[in-house]
Structures are given as C-alpha cells and as structure tokens.
Enzyme design. Structure first.
Site, PDB file in Angstrom:
ATOM      1  N   TYR A  93     -14.136 -18.101  -5.878  1.00 60.92           N
ATOM      2  CA  TYR A  93     -13.224 -18.352  -6.997  1.00 60.92           C
ATOM      3  C   TYR A  93     -11.802 -18.527  -6.477  1.00 60.92           C
TER       4      TYR A  93
ATOM      5  N   THR B 189     -20.794 -20.853 -14.198  1.00 58.39           N
ATOM      6  CA  THR B 189     -19.818 -21.519 -13.313  1.00 58.39           C
ATOM      7  C   THR B 189     -20.074 -21.306 -11.815  1.00 58.39           C
ATOM      8  N   PRO B 190     -20.245 -20.054 -11.333  1.00 59.81           N
ATOM      9  CA  PRO B 190     -20.503 -19.947  -9.889  1.00 59.81           C
ATOM     10  C   PRO B 190     -21.811 -20.613  -9.482  1.00 59.81           C
TER      11      PRO B 190
ATOM     12  N   GLU C 173      -8.470  -7.294   4.582  1.00 60.29           N
ATOM     13  CA  GLU C 173      -7.604  -8.343   4.008  1.00 60.29           C
ATOM     14  C   GLU C 173      -6.908  -9.119   5.126  1.00 60.29           C
TER      15      GLU C 173
ATOM     16  N   GLY D 232     -21.170 -17.715 -17.413  1.00 57.51           N
ATOM     17  CA  GLY D 232     -21.652 -17.259 -16.100  1.00 57.51           C
ATOM     18  C   GLY D 232     -22.317 -18.369 -15.296  1.00 57.51           C
TER      19      GLY D 232
ATOM     20  N   GLY E 185     -14.465  -9.843 -14.315  1.00 55.71           N
ATOM     21  CA  GLY E 185     -13.438  -8.861 -14.670  1.00 55.71           C
ATOM     22  C   GLY E 185     -13.523  -7.775 -13.627  1.00 55.71           C
TER      23      GLY E 185
ATOM     24  N   GLY F  58     -24.294 -18.000 -20.546  1.00 55.35           N
ATOM     25  CA  GLY F  58     -23.007 -18.477 -21.049  1.00 55.35           C
ATOM     26  C   GLY F  58     -22.134 -19.051 -19.940  1.00 55.35           C
TER      27      GLY F  58
ATOM     28  N   ARG G 287      -5.311 -15.197 -13.191  1.00 57.40           N
ATOM     29  CA  ARG G 287      -6.715 -15.046 -13.618  1.00 57.40           C
ATOM     30  C   ARG G 287      -7.587 -15.736 -12.568  1.00 57.40           C
ATOM     31  N   GLN G 288      -8.803 -15.208 -12.414  1.00 54.50           N
ATOM     32  CA  GLN G 288      -9.733 -15.803 -11.449  1.00 54.50           C
ATOM     33  C   GLN G 288     -10.654 -16.796 -12.168  1.00 54.50           C
TER      34      GLN G 288
ATOM     35  N   TYR H 274       0.824  -1.214   0.000  1.00 60.42           N
ATOM     36  CA  TYR H 274       0.000   0.000   0.000  1.00 60.42           C
ATOM     37  C   TYR H 274       0.858   1.265   0.000  1.00 60.42           C
TER      38      TYR H 274
HETATM   39  C1  LIG Z   1     -14.385 -13.399  -9.979  1.00 55.36           C
HETATM   40  C2  LIG Z   1     -14.128 -13.934 -11.362  1.00 55.36           C
HETATM   41  C3  LIG Z   1     -14.522 -15.223 -11.685  1.00 55.36           C
HETATM   42  C4  LIG Z   1     -14.296 -15.729 -12.968  1.00 55.36           C
HETATM   43  N1  LIG Z   1     -14.713 -16.994 -13.258  1.00 55.36           N
HETATM   44  C5  LIG Z   1     -14.502 -17.496 -14.507  1.00 55.36           C
HETATM   45  C6  LIG Z   1     -14.907 -18.829 -14.826  1.00 55.36           C
HETATM   46  O1  LIG Z   1     -15.422 -19.562 -13.981  1.00 55.36           O
HETATM   47  N2  LIG Z   1     -14.669 -19.287 -16.086  1.00 55.36           N
HETATM   48  C7  LIG Z   1     -14.087 -18.502 -17.055  1.00 55.36           C
HETATM   49  O2  LIG Z   1     -13.895 -18.969 -18.185  1.00 55.36           O
HETATM   50  N3  LIG Z   1     -13.702 -17.227 -16.767  1.00 55.36           N
HETATM   51  C8  LIG Z   1     -13.874 -16.724 -15.524  1.00 55.36           C
HETATM   52  N4  LIG Z   1     -13.449 -15.449 -15.221  1.00 55.36           N
HETATM   53  C9  LIG Z   1     -12.731 -14.677 -16.277  1.00 55.36           C
HETATM   54  C10 LIG Z   1     -11.236 -15.065 -16.264  1.00 55.36           C
HETATM   55  O3  LIG Z   1     -10.652 -14.651 -15.042  1.00 55.36           O
HETATM   56  C11 LIG Z   1     -10.444 -14.403 -17.402  1.00 55.36           C
HETATM   57  O4  LIG Z   1     -10.700 -13.034 -17.405  1.00 55.36           O
HETATM   58  C12 LIG Z   1     -10.786 -15.013 -18.747  1.00 55.36           C
HETATM   59  O5  LIG Z   1     -10.455 -16.392 -18.759  1.00 55.36           O
HETATM   60  C13 LIG Z   1     -10.006 -14.296 -19.872  1.00 55.36           C
HETATM   61  O6  LIG Z   1      -8.631 -14.367 -19.594  1.00 55.36           O
HETATM   62  P1  LIG Z   1      -7.575 -14.424 -20.776  1.00 55.36           P
HETATM   63  O7  LIG Z   1      -6.209 -14.346 -20.187  1.00 55.36           O
HETATM   64  O8  LIG Z   1      -7.875 -15.548 -21.683  1.00 55.36           O
HETATM   65  O9  LIG Z   1      -7.886 -13.094 -21.579  1.00 55.36           O
HETATM   66  P2  LIG Z   1      -6.990 -11.790 -21.588  1.00 55.36           P
HETATM   67  O10 LIG Z   1      -5.714 -12.045 -22.280  1.00 55.36           O
HETATM   68  O11 LIG Z   1      -6.963 -11.245 -20.209  1.00 55.36           O
HETATM   69  O12 LIG Z   1      -7.888 -10.864 -22.522  1.00 55.36           O
HETATM   70  C14 LIG Z   1      -9.106 -10.324 -22.044  1.00 55.36           C
HETATM   71  C15 LIG Z   1      -9.649  -9.399 -23.113  1.00 55.36           C
HETATM   72  O13 LIG Z   1      -8.710  -8.386 -23.373  1.00 55.36           O
HETATM   73  C16 LIG Z   1      -8.436  -8.302 -24.763  1.00 55.36           C
HETATM   74  N5  LIG Z   1      -7.008  -7.968 -24.954  1.00 55.36           N
HETATM   75  C17 LIG Z   1      -5.951  -8.664 -24.466  1.00 55.36           C
HETATM   76  N6  LIG Z   1      -4.780  -8.070 -24.845  1.00 55.36           N
HETATM   77  C18 LIG Z   1      -5.137  -7.004 -25.579  1.00 55.36           C
HETATM   78  C19 LIG Z   1      -4.413  -5.982 -26.259  1.00 55.36           C
HETATM   79  N7  LIG Z   1      -3.088  -5.967 -26.225  1.00 55.36           N
HETATM   80  N8  LIG Z   1      -5.114  -5.040 -26.906  1.00 55.36           N
HETATM   81  C20 LIG Z   1      -6.458  -5.044 -26.936  1.00 55.36           C
HETATM   82  N9  LIG Z   1      -7.212  -5.957 -26.310  1.00 55.36           N
HETATM   83  C21 LIG Z   1      -6.564  -6.916 -25.650  1.00 55.36           C
HETATM   84  C22 LIG Z   1      -8.738  -9.680 -25.320  1.00 55.36           C
HETATM   85  O14 LIG Z   1      -9.097  -9.636 -26.687  1.00 55.36           O
HETATM   86  C23 LIG Z   1      -9.903 -10.120 -24.461  1.00 55.36           C
HETATM   87  O15 LIG Z   1     -11.105  -9.633 -24.997  1.00 55.36           O
HETATM   88  C24 LIG Z   1     -13.662 -14.927 -13.951  1.00 55.36           C
HETATM   89  C25 LIG Z   1     -13.226 -13.634 -13.612  1.00 55.36           C
HETATM   90  C26 LIG Z   1     -13.452 -13.142 -12.334  1.00 55.36           C
HETATM   91  C27 LIG Z   1     -12.966 -11.755 -11.986  1.00 55.36           C
HETATM   92  C1  HEM Z   2      -6.335   2.177  -1.473  1.00 56.14           C
HETATM   93  C2  HEM Z   2      -5.641   1.430  -2.321  1.00 56.14           C
HETATM   94  C3  HEM Z   2      -6.250   0.546  -3.384  1.00 56.14           C
HETATM   95  C4  HEM Z   2      -7.429   0.668  -4.061  1.00 56.14           C
HETATM   96  C5  HEM Z   2      -8.469   1.757  -3.932  1.00 56.14           C
HETATM   97  C6  HEM Z   2      -7.526  -0.460  -4.951  1.00 56.14           C
HETATM   98  C7  HEM Z   2      -8.598  -0.679  -5.801  1.00 56.14           C
HETATM   99  C8  HEM Z   2      -8.745  -1.815  -6.581  1.00 56.14           C
HETATM  100  C9  HEM Z   2      -9.903  -2.123  -7.381  1.00 56.14           C
HETATM  101  C10 HEM Z   2     -11.149  -1.260  -7.511  1.00 56.14           C
HETATM  102  C11 HEM Z   2      -9.689  -3.309  -7.991  1.00 56.14           C
HETATM  103  C12 HEM Z   2     -10.654  -4.049  -8.942  1.00 56.14           C
HETATM  104  C13 HEM Z   2     -11.527  -4.976  -8.129  1.00 56.14           C
HETATM  105  C14 HEM Z   2     -12.522  -5.726  -9.010  1.00 56.14           C
HETATM  106  O1  HEM Z   2     -13.625  -5.231  -9.244  1.00 56.14           O
HETATM  107  O2  HEM Z   2     -12.199  -6.819  -9.445  1.00 56.14           O
HETATM  108  C15 HEM Z   2      -8.376  -3.761  -7.577  1.00 56.14           C
HETATM  109  C16 HEM Z   2      -7.777  -4.916  -8.031  1.00 56.14           C
HETATM  110  C17 HEM Z   2      -6.422  -5.149  -7.863  1.00 56.14           C
HETATM  111  N1  HEM Z   2      -5.569  -4.491  -7.022  1.00 56.14           N
HETATM  112 FE1  HEM Z   2      -5.992  -2.899  -5.884  1.00 56.14          FE
HETATM  113  N2  HEM Z   2      -6.411  -1.232  -4.819  1.00 56.14           N
HETATM  114  C18 HEM Z   2      -5.607  -0.649  -3.881  1.00 56.14           C
HETATM  115  C19 HEM Z   2      -4.393  -1.114  -3.451  1.00 56.14           C
HETATM  116  C20 HEM Z   2      -3.679  -2.119  -4.070  1.00 56.14           C
HETATM  117  C21 HEM Z   2      -2.341  -2.523  -3.730  1.00 56.14           C
HETATM  118  C22 HEM Z   2      -1.510  -1.947  -2.585  1.00 56.14           C
HETATM  119  C23 HEM Z   2      -1.979  -3.493  -4.597  1.00 56.14           C
HETATM  120  C24 HEM Z   2      -0.638  -4.216  -4.644  1.00 56.14           C
HETATM  121  C25 HEM Z   2       0.240  -4.020  -5.562  1.00 56.14           C
HETATM  122  C26 HEM Z   2      -3.111  -3.738  -5.472  1.00 56.14           C
HETATM  123  C27 HEM Z   2      -3.159  -4.682  -6.476  1.00 56.14           C
HETATM  124  C28 HEM Z   2      -4.315  -5.036  -7.155  1.00 56.14           C
HETATM  125  C29 HEM Z   2      -4.369  -6.097  -8.146  1.00 56.14           C
HETATM  126  C30 HEM Z   2      -3.188  -6.950  -8.609  1.00 56.14           C
HETATM  127  C31 HEM Z   2      -5.693  -6.163  -8.580  1.00 56.14           C
HETATM  128  C32 HEM Z   2      -6.270  -7.111  -9.663  1.00 56.14           C
HETATM  129  C33 HEM Z   2      -6.041  -6.382 -10.965  1.00 56.14           C
HETATM  130  C34 HEM Z   2      -6.562  -7.083 -12.183  1.00 56.14           C
HETATM  131  O3  HEM Z   2      -7.101  -8.194 -12.078  1.00 56.14           O
HETATM  132  O4  HEM Z   2      -6.451  -6.482 -13.251  1.00 56.14           O
HETATM  133  N3  HEM Z   2      -4.117  -2.888  -5.119  1.00 56.14           N
HETATM  134  N4  HEM Z   2      -7.840  -2.844  -6.720  1.00 56.14           N
END
Ligand SMILES: Cc1cc2nc3c(=O)[nH]c(=O)nc-3n(C[C@H](O)[C@H](O)[C@H](O)COP(=O)(O)OP(=O)(O)OC[C@H]3O[C@@H](n4cnc5c(N)ncnc54)[C@H](O)[C@@H]3O)c2cc1C
Ligand code: HEM
Length: 414
Positions: free
Chosen positions: A191, A278-279, A140, A276, A392, A274, A206-207, A98
């Site tokens: 997840y 999974t959960p 956390e 969705g 996402g 689609g 990825r989640q 932080y």
């Molecule tokens: C809480 C949670 C639960 C989830 N559960 C599931 C689940 O059960 N099953 C499941 O299949 N998924 C699930 N997901 C989604 C999963 O985490 C991933 O986001 C998904 O698999 C896509 O990841 P990826 O690496 O293949 O795509 P990424 O590489 O992350 O790409 C994502 C998007 O970004 C675009 N992109 C990537 N790179 C670029 C670039 N350079 N320029 C422009 N656009 C770009 C891609 O075209 C794509 O549309 C969940 C996500 C969350 C947050």
């Molecule tokens: C006050 C401070 C912070 C705020 C307000 C904040 C806010 C957020 C928010 C809004 C998300 C997206 C949540 C979602 O909807 O999925 C997120 C994800 C995340 N945060 Fe933070 N965050 C903070 C601090 C931090 C710190 C200290 C770290 C450590 C480096 C961190 C790392 C991440 C990462 C790695 C993700 C997931 C990103 C992704 O999946 O693209 N955050 N945070």
C-alpha cells in the site's frame, strides 16, 4: 533480551500495566499532541484517534511485546513488529521521534499509575520500551535503506491521470509521476500512504492498497467512500471521492506493507469481501503481468454485482492466468452477467474445492476474516499459511493472541 534484573519486575507489573494500558495510551496521545501538535498534521490519522483504534493498537502491541519478552525471550513477535515497521515507514517516522514518544509515554504511565511507578518499575519498563523501539528503529532503517530513501524522502508528488468510477461508492485513481525520477517498484499486495490536505488546512494520511502492477510510470489505488451511519462520514475517502479530479496532485509515500505475495511457487487463494478486493486486485495484476502459471483461486464476497469494485480488471487478469478461477458470493442473490461461479449468500468455503498446500490471503471486515480464518483452520490449514490485511490499526493480531496474553486480542470482536 530482557535483563535478569527487569524480568521479575515486568512479570509482577504486567497485569497492572495491561489493566491500565488503554488509559495510559489515551493519556499518552492527549499529552503527545498537546506537546507536539505538528504530529497531527500529516503524521497521525485523526479518524483512528476519534475511534480510539490507534490507542487500542498501541496498547495491545506493548502488552503483547512485554508478555512475549517474558514468555519466549529468545524470539521477538516478528509479525507484530513487521506490520508496525512497515506502517511507520509509510509515514516517514524517524529514529529521533522515538525519544519524543518515550518521554510522553512515560509521562502517561506515571500520570495513570502514580506512586506505583517506583524507580525500579520505571527502569524495567524503560528497558521494554527501548527493546521494542530499537527492534522497530532497526527494521525501519532496513526498509528505508532498501528503497534508497531517508524518512523525510518517502514522499513524492503524483498527478491524477485518470479517475475511474468503479461502483456507486468506489473510485479508482490512476496516478502519473510528475518528474523524471525513477519510480521505485512495489511488491504485490503493498500500500501507499496518501497525504491529503483537508479543508481545515491539516494534512491527513491514509493508506490505500495498490491495485495494479508497476509500469514504471503510474500507481493505481481505489477508494471506497466511508459513510458515517450515525457517526461522521470518513473525511479523506469522501474528500478523494467528491473533490479530487484529473490533473490534481496528491502526495504519496513509497509503497510499503508486509502482506505480500509469497514467491515460493505454491498455489495461492485470495479471499476478500467488499473493498478488501483491492490488495487481491494488485496481486492478481502482478501475477498476470508476470505470466504466472500457478494455481490461483479468487474467492470474493459482496452485496451484489453492482457493488463488486474492480471486477472488470480482476476478471480480465483471471482470464490471462491459465491456472486461475474465481468464485463469488452475493448477499442479494446469485444474479450475474459475468463468466463467474456465483453463489447466493455469504462466503462459504464448503461451496468450493480449495487447492492443497496453498497460501491464503484474506482482506475484508474483521468478522469476515475471523470467520474465514477459523474455517480454514478447521480444514487443517496451518495458521502460518494464512496472511491477512487489516484496513486500520490491527486490533486482531490473530497470529499472536493466546489466552494468557494480557491485553492482546481483547478487541477482536470489534
Ligand atoms: C494497509 C491498509 C490498506 C488500505 N487499503 C484501502 C483501500 O485499498 N481502499 C480503501 O478504500 N481503503 C483502504 N484502507 C482504509 C483507508 O486507509 C481509510 O481508513 C479509509 O479510506 C477511511 O478513511 P476516512 O478518512 O474516509 O475515514 P475517517 O475519517 O478516518 O473515519 C474512519 C471511521 O471513524 C469514524 N469517525 C471519524 N471521526 C469520528 C468522530 N469524531 N467521532 C466518532 N467517529 C468518528 C468514521 O465514522 C469512520 O467510521 C486501507 C487501510 C490500511 C491500513
Ligand atoms: C516503541 C515505540 C512504538 C510502538 C510500540 C508503536 C506501535 C504502533 C502500533 C501498534 C501501530 C499500529 C500499527 C497497525 O496495526 O496499523 C502504530 C502506528 C503508528 N505509529 Fe507507532 N509505535 C511506536 C513508535 C512510534 C513513533 C516514535 C512514532 C512517531 C511519532 C509513531 C507514529 C505512528 C503513527 C503515525 C502510526 C499510524 C497511526 C494511525 O494510522 O492511526 N510510532 N504504532
């Protein structure tokens, strides 16, 4: 609570910060990764960075938090903080990080706003940052200690025990533990973060929602390969889909996630589209394992039966639940060989009778969830009884969006 000295400063500068917050978030991440490239290896999701969804989520969350401090100082935006804290915990974020985020964020604020950031303005926003940071750090800490772990020990190696091809685009991974340590329990709907080593040597997190109840030995998740359609194909989903075979190992976090099954005994309605499903499959599996007698309704929308992932498992579980029924909508027509109530077209709640006083869980593309949530609210379902999971960064924040909240919910139509 915000100090009396900072409140008027925040009120006065909130509009200008909200107007520039996406620039600030973009500059912040560029600077952060320049200073700390290690954060791109295993911690941040570079797909979300490329799509700018994480920048928008961070920006939106700060705007919502600051305006909530000003408007309802006695109450923190709990839903927003819960979601972030669970996501952070699933990535093993530490309190020390932080400070790193603080320094880079304030560098970006000054970089974008220049001389407008007087010492008084900087001090007031510093207070907002630390109020939010400590709220998250405390939550956390609670999440880690409840599971008996430290941020560094949320990770564990698992082995692919089984790969099940569900549909043309979805594969299920059944993972087996690789050591004798106790497998910690998951709550229905949670997840895991899977950390995948990519061909360029960088680990990408990825989640994935858990799709089966715990058995003390396995974890199961299902992945849909993301097709780029003009953009790059999703890197992790396609890597898992194409390359990860039985016997290989993957690093997975403990289960986290705040959208979990309510245990108050009220009827439950799942509405998914689609992947969705999974959960919902995870929650149904928990309910079936527990021998639930609750009234349970599954509503699911898909292209057609061939694209309905996990349908065998889901129908099997519904069959074990005396109070459960399932209704599906197929865009390509009501053809089905399954014992289901099938409709043609997109999901329409007028086609079904919903139980009174139910809790609703939604998962699917944002426009789908927005449409179903609006339809439910039209039917007088209380917003607090509708939970939703976004696959996402959450750019919707439906529970928080008010017309007066600057910066919040502007991306809802994305
Ligand atoms: C809480 C949670 C639960 C989830 N559960 C599931 C689940 O059960 N099953 C499941 O299949 N998924 C699930 N997901 C989604 C999963 O985490 C991933 O986001 C998904 O698999 C896509 O990841 P990826 O690496 O293949 O795509 P990424 O590489 O992350 O790409 C994502 C998007 O970004 C675009 N992109 C990537 N790179 C670029 C670039 N350079 N320029 C422009 N656009 C770009 C891609 O075209 C794509 O549309 C969940 C996500 C969350 C947050
Ligand atoms: C006050 C401070 C912070 C705020 C307000 C904040 C806010 C957020 C928010 C809004 C998300 C997206 C949540 C979602 O909807 O999925 C997120 C994800 C995340 N945060 Fe933070 N965050 C903070 C601090 C931090 C710190 C200290 C770290 C450590 C480096 C961190 C790392 C991440 C990462 C790695 C993700 C997931 C990103 C992704 O999946 O693209 N955050 N945070």
């Amino acid at each position: 609570m915000l100090s009396d000295r900072s409140r008027p400063v925040i009120e006065a500068t909130l509009p200008v910060i909200a107007d520039h917050i996406e620039d600030i978030a973009t500059r912040f991440y560029a600077h952060l990764f320049g200073e700390h490239p290690e954060l791109l290896d295993g911690t941040f999701n570079r797909g979300n960075q490329a799509e700018k969804t994480q920048q928008m989520a961070l920006a939106g969350s700060v705007a919502v938090f600051a305006s909530s401090l000003v408007k309802v100082p006695e109450q923190l935006p709990e839903h927003l903080l819960n979601r972030i804290a669970h996501k952070h915990a699933s990535l093993g974020i530490t309190p020390a990080q932080y400070d790193v985020v603080h320094d880079n964020l304030f560098w970006a604020i000054v970089d974008v706003l220049g001389d407008a950031v007087t010492p008084e303005v900087a001090a007031a926003w510093d207070e907002v940052y630390w109020l939010m940071a400590y709220a998250l750090i405390n939550q956390e800490r609670g999440l880690y200690s409840a599971r008996g772990v430290r941020p560094e020990t949320v990770w564990r190696e698992w082995e692919v025990a089984e790969r099940i091809q569900e549909t043309e685009d979805v594969v299920t991974f059944r993972m087996r533990r690789t050591d004798d340590r106790l497998v910690k329990t998951s709550l229905p709907g949670q997840y895991v973060t899977v950390q995948v080593p990519m061909p360029d040597g960088v680990r990408q997190p990825r989640q994935y929602s858990l799709t089966r109840a715990d058995d003390g030995e396995h974890r199961q998740f299902s992945v849909k390969r993301v097709k780029g359609e003009g953009k790059p194909d999703g890197e992790v989903s396609n890597f898992l889909f194409d390359r990860v075979q039985v016997g290989e190992r993957l690093t997975m976090s403990l289960p986290f996630g705040d959208v979990v099954l309510d245990d108050s005994g009220r009827p439950v309605v799942f509405a998914s589209a689609g992947i969705g499903v999974t959960p919902m499959a995870g929650m149904l599996s928990h309910l079936a394992t527990a021998g639930s007698h609750l009234p349970i309704t599954l509503l699911h929308a898909d292209t057609d039966e061939a694209s309905f992932a996990l349908h065998r498992q889901v129908l099997d579980d519904i069959g074990k639940l005396p109070g459960a029924s399932a209704h599906v909508w197929y865009e390509r027509g009501a053809e089905s060989s399954l014992p289901l109530d099938v409709h043609a077209g997109v999901m329409n709640l007028d086609d079904v009778k919903l139980p009174a006083d139910a809790i609703y869980y939604l998962c699917g593309p944002l426009p789908f969830m927005q449409g179903i949530r609006s339809a439910l609210i039209e039917q007088d379902v209380a917003p607090r009884d509708i939970q939703y999971e976004v696959f996402g960064p959450d750019l919707w924040q439906a529970d928080l969006v008010t017309e007066e909240t600057p910066g919040a919910g502007r991306h809802a139509a994305a």
